[in-house]
Design a protein around this motif. Structure first.
Motif, PDB file in Angstrom:
ATOM      1  N   GLN A 142     -16.853  -9.443  -7.985  1.00 30.81           N
ATOM      2  CA  GLN A 142     -16.616  -8.115  -7.423  1.00 30.81           C
ATOM      3  C   GLN A 142     -15.129  -7.929  -7.174  1.00 30.81           C
ATOM      4  OE1 GLN A 142     -19.108  -7.790  -3.956  1.00 30.81           O
ATOM      5  NE2 GLN A 142     -20.990  -7.887  -5.149  1.00 30.81           N
ATOM      6  N   TYR A 143     -14.678  -6.693  -7.294  1.00 29.00           N
ATOM      7  CA  TYR A 143     -13.256  -6.392  -7.110  1.00 29.00           C
ATOM      8  C   TYR A 143     -13.117  -4.924  -6.735  1.00 29.00           C
ATOM      9  CZ  TYR A 143     -14.231  -4.761 -11.809  1.00 29.00           C
ATOM     10  OH  TYR A 143     -14.819  -4.134 -12.882  1.00 29.00           O
ATOM     11  N   ASP A 144     -12.021  -4.611  -6.085  1.00 27.39           N
ATOM     12  CA  ASP A 144     -11.741  -3.236  -5.688  1.00 27.39           C
ATOM     13  C   ASP A 144     -10.223  -3.067  -5.647  1.00 27.39           C
ATOM     14  OD1 ASP A 144     -12.371  -0.623  -4.819  1.00 27.39           O
ATOM     15  OD2 ASP A 144     -12.031  -1.207  -2.734  1.00 27.39           O
ATOM     16  N   VAL A 145      -9.729  -2.122  -6.421  1.00 27.33           N
ATOM     17  CA  VAL A 145      -8.292  -1.844  -6.464  1.00 27.33           C
ATOM     18  C   VAL A 145      -8.084  -0.437  -5.923  1.00 27.33           C
ATOM     19  CG1 VAL A 145      -6.243  -1.712  -7.931  1.00 27.33           C
ATOM     20  CG2 VAL A 145      -8.082  -3.315  -8.513  1.00 27.33           C
ATOM     21  N   THR A 146      -7.333  -0.340  -4.817  1.00 28.58           N
ATOM     22  CA  THR A 146      -7.111   0.957  -4.179  1.00 28.58           C
ATOM     23  C   THR A 146      -5.628   1.116  -3.836  1.00 28.58           C
ATOM     24  OG1 THR A 146      -7.606   0.000  -2.005  1.00 28.58           O
ATOM     25  CG2 THR A 146      -9.432   1.051  -3.183  1.00 28.58           C
ATOM     26  N   THR A 147      -5.263   2.342  -3.529  1.00 23.15           N
ATOM     27  CA  THR A 147      -3.903   2.638  -3.071  1.00 23.15           C
ATOM     28  C   THR A 147      -3.986   3.086  -1.616  1.00 23.15           C
ATOM     29  OG1 THR A 147      -3.288   3.327  -5.302  1.00 23.15           O
ATOM     30  CG2 THR A 147      -1.827   3.998  -3.509  1.00 23.15           C
ATOM     31  N   ASN A 148      -3.234   2.442  -0.730  1.00 20.99           N
ATOM     32  CA  ASN A 148      -3.309   2.777   0.691  1.00 20.99           C
ATOM     33  C   ASN A 148      -2.431   3.989   1.009  1.00 20.99           C
ATOM     34  OD1 ASN A 148      -0.630   1.861   1.002  1.00 20.99           O
ATOM     35  ND2 ASN A 148      -1.294  -0.186   1.669  1.00 20.99           N
ATOM     36  N   ASP A 149      -2.398   4.372   2.283  1.00 15.99           N
ATOM     37  CA  ASP A 149      -1.662   5.572   2.703  1.00 15.99           C
ATOM     38  C   ASP A 149      -0.161   5.463   2.466  1.00 15.99           C
ATOM     39  OD1 ASP A 149      -4.042   6.665   3.510  1.00 15.99           O
ATOM     40  OD2 ASP A 149      -3.803   6.112   5.621  1.00 15.99           O
ATOM     41  N   GLU A 150       0.346   4.242   2.398  1.00 12.24           N
ATOM     42  CA  GLU A 150       1.776   4.039   2.137  1.00 12.24           C
ATOM     43  C   GLU A 150       2.102   3.978   0.642  1.00 12.24           C
ATOM     44  OE1 GLU A 150       0.166   1.873   4.504  1.00 12.24           O
ATOM     45  OE2 GLU A 150       0.763   3.392   5.975  1.00 12.24           O
ATOM     46  N   GLY A 151       1.083   4.167  -0.174  1.00 10.48           N
ATOM     47  CA  GLY A 151       1.288   4.134  -1.621  1.00 10.48           C
ATOM     48  C   GLY A 151       1.284   2.734  -2.215  1.00 10.48           C
ATOM     49  N   GLU A 152       0.918   1.750  -1.412  1.00  7.66           N
ATOM     50  CA  GLU A 152       0.859   0.373  -1.911  1.00  7.66           C
ATOM     51  C   GLU A 152      -0.526   0.081  -2.467  1.00  7.66           C
ATOM     52  OE1 GLU A 152       1.688  -1.475   1.789  1.00  7.66           O
ATOM     53  OE2 GLU A 152       3.856  -1.520   1.464  1.00  7.66           O
ATOM     54  N   ILE A 153      -0.571  -0.755  -3.487  1.00  2.00           N
ATOM     55  CA  ILE A 153      -1.846  -1.109  -4.109  1.00  2.00           C
ATOM     56  C   ILE A 153      -2.460  -2.290  -3.372  1.00  2.00           C
ATOM     57  CG2 ILE A 153      -2.943  -1.939  -6.228  1.00  2.00           C
ATOM     58  CD1 ILE A 153      -0.790  -0.389  -7.766  1.00  2.00           C
ATOM     59  N   ASP A 154      -3.716  -2.116  -2.969  1.00  2.37           N
ATOM     60  CA  ASP A 154      -4.476  -3.181  -2.321  1.00  2.37           C
ATOM     61  C   ASP A 154      -5.567  -3.641  -3.278  1.00  2.37           C
ATOM     62  OD1 ASP A 154      -3.114  -3.108   0.140  1.00  2.37           O
ATOM     63  OD2 ASP A 154      -4.373  -1.470   0.871  1.00  2.37           O
ATOM     64  N   VAL A 155      -5.716  -4.952  -3.399  1.00  2.00           N
ATOM     65  CA  VAL A 155      -6.743  -5.518  -4.277  1.00  2.00           C
ATOM     66  C   VAL A 155      -7.596  -6.487  -3.471  1.00  2.00           C
ATOM     67  CG1 VAL A 155      -7.218  -6.810  -6.395  1.00  2.00           C
ATOM     68  CG2 VAL A 155      -5.197  -5.343  -6.264  1.00  2.00           C
ATOM     69  N   ALA A 156      -8.897  -6.302  -3.544  1.00  2.00           N
ATOM     70  CA  ALA A 156      -9.853  -7.235  -2.945  1.00  2.00           C
ATOM     71  C   ALA A 156     -10.742  -7.754  -4.068  1.00  2.00           C
ATOM     72  CB  ALA A 156     -10.694  -6.525  -1.890  1.00  2.00           C
ATOM     73  N   HIS A 157     -11.063  -9.060  -4.019  1.00  2.00           N
ATOM     74  CA  HIS A 157     -11.899  -9.608  -5.090  1.00  2.00           C
ATOM     75  C   HIS A 157     -12.552 -10.909  -4.656  1.00  2.00           C
ATOM     76  CE1 HIS A 157      -9.087 -12.891  -6.499  1.00  2.00           C
ATOM     77  NE2 HIS A 157      -8.246 -12.155  -5.801  1.00  2.00           N
ATOM     78  N   THR A 158     -13.648 -11.234  -5.342  1.00  2.00           N
ATOM     79  CA  THR A 158     -14.273 -12.523  -5.132  1.00  2.00           C
ATOM     80  C   THR A 158     -13.377 -13.598  -5.747  1.00  2.00           C
ATOM     81  OG1 THR A 158     -15.584 -12.129  -7.129  1.00  2.00           O
ATOM     82  CG2 THR A 158     -16.659 -11.671  -5.035  1.00  2.00           C
TER      83      THR A 158
END
Length: 195
Positions: A142-158
């Motif tokens: 599983q993985y999730d790539v998002t952009t936070n309010d500051e415009g930075e990319i956040d990645v979460a993954h197994t």
């Protein structure tokens, strides 16, 4: 009677040496998921389709990660490299990293993977999110790539590492942090069963 005594003595000798009684550290799923039908572009080989199965008599290790990862990804790949080096025949184990952040990773993934595995690495990446999701599903990755309010990319993954045999079956899964000697021991044991 004498044959039975010899058989028992042989079994005891195997147990004393570790033999086949060693328990795998990674976990197995029953039935083993099959991923042989999937192919991803191998950026290490000009984007040629790469089937998710080991060559005959070998193992393929697969990891889903991203190049900007500060901890889990480089640690897992480094541990896999060191464990592979401890094998009797390291050439029987290849390693593939599947990019979960293709927008940033596709241009540099080949170089990143080659830094860990110059002779046995495969940089697998696609800009097709549907294909990536289809490939990840049977692994349970599983993985999730998002952009936070500051415009930075956040990645979460197994963070699991997977072993695939030459039938394209996921034969073992390791959790993050398995000691290098245990990774090597499991790989050697798996290779013994495929020889």
């Amino acid at each position: 009677m004498r044959r039975a005594a010899l058989a028992v003595a042989f079994a005891v000798a195997l147990t004393a040496c570790g033999g086949s009684d060693r328990e795998l550290v990674g976990f197995q799923r029953e039935p083993a998921p099959v991923v042989a039908e999937f192919e991803l572009p191998d950026l290490s080989n000009g984007g040629e389709p790469f089937p998710l199965r080991a060559r005959p008599g070998e193992l393929l290790l697969v990891y889903f990660g991203y190049t900007n990862c500060p901890d889990f990804c480089p640690t897992t790949l480094s541990d896999a490299r060191l464990a592979r080096q401890r094998l009797d025949d390291p050439g029987r184990v290849s390693v593939a990293m599947v990019a979960i952040d293709p927008d940033r990773d596709l241009p540099i993934l080949d170089e990143y993977v080659a830094g860990f595995f110059p002779d046995a690495g495969h940089a697998l990446g696609t800009d097709d999110p549907s294909l990536l999701a289809q490939v990840a599903a049977p692994f349970g990755a599983q993985y999730d790539v998002t952009t936070n309010d500051e415009g930075e990319i956040d990645v979460a993954h197994t963070t699991q590492l997977y072993a695939i045999n030459d039938n394209g079956e996921i034969v073992l899964t390791w959790q993050f942090g398995v000691p290098i000697e245990d990774l090597a021991g499991d790989m050697e044991q798996l290779l013994d069963t495929t020889a």
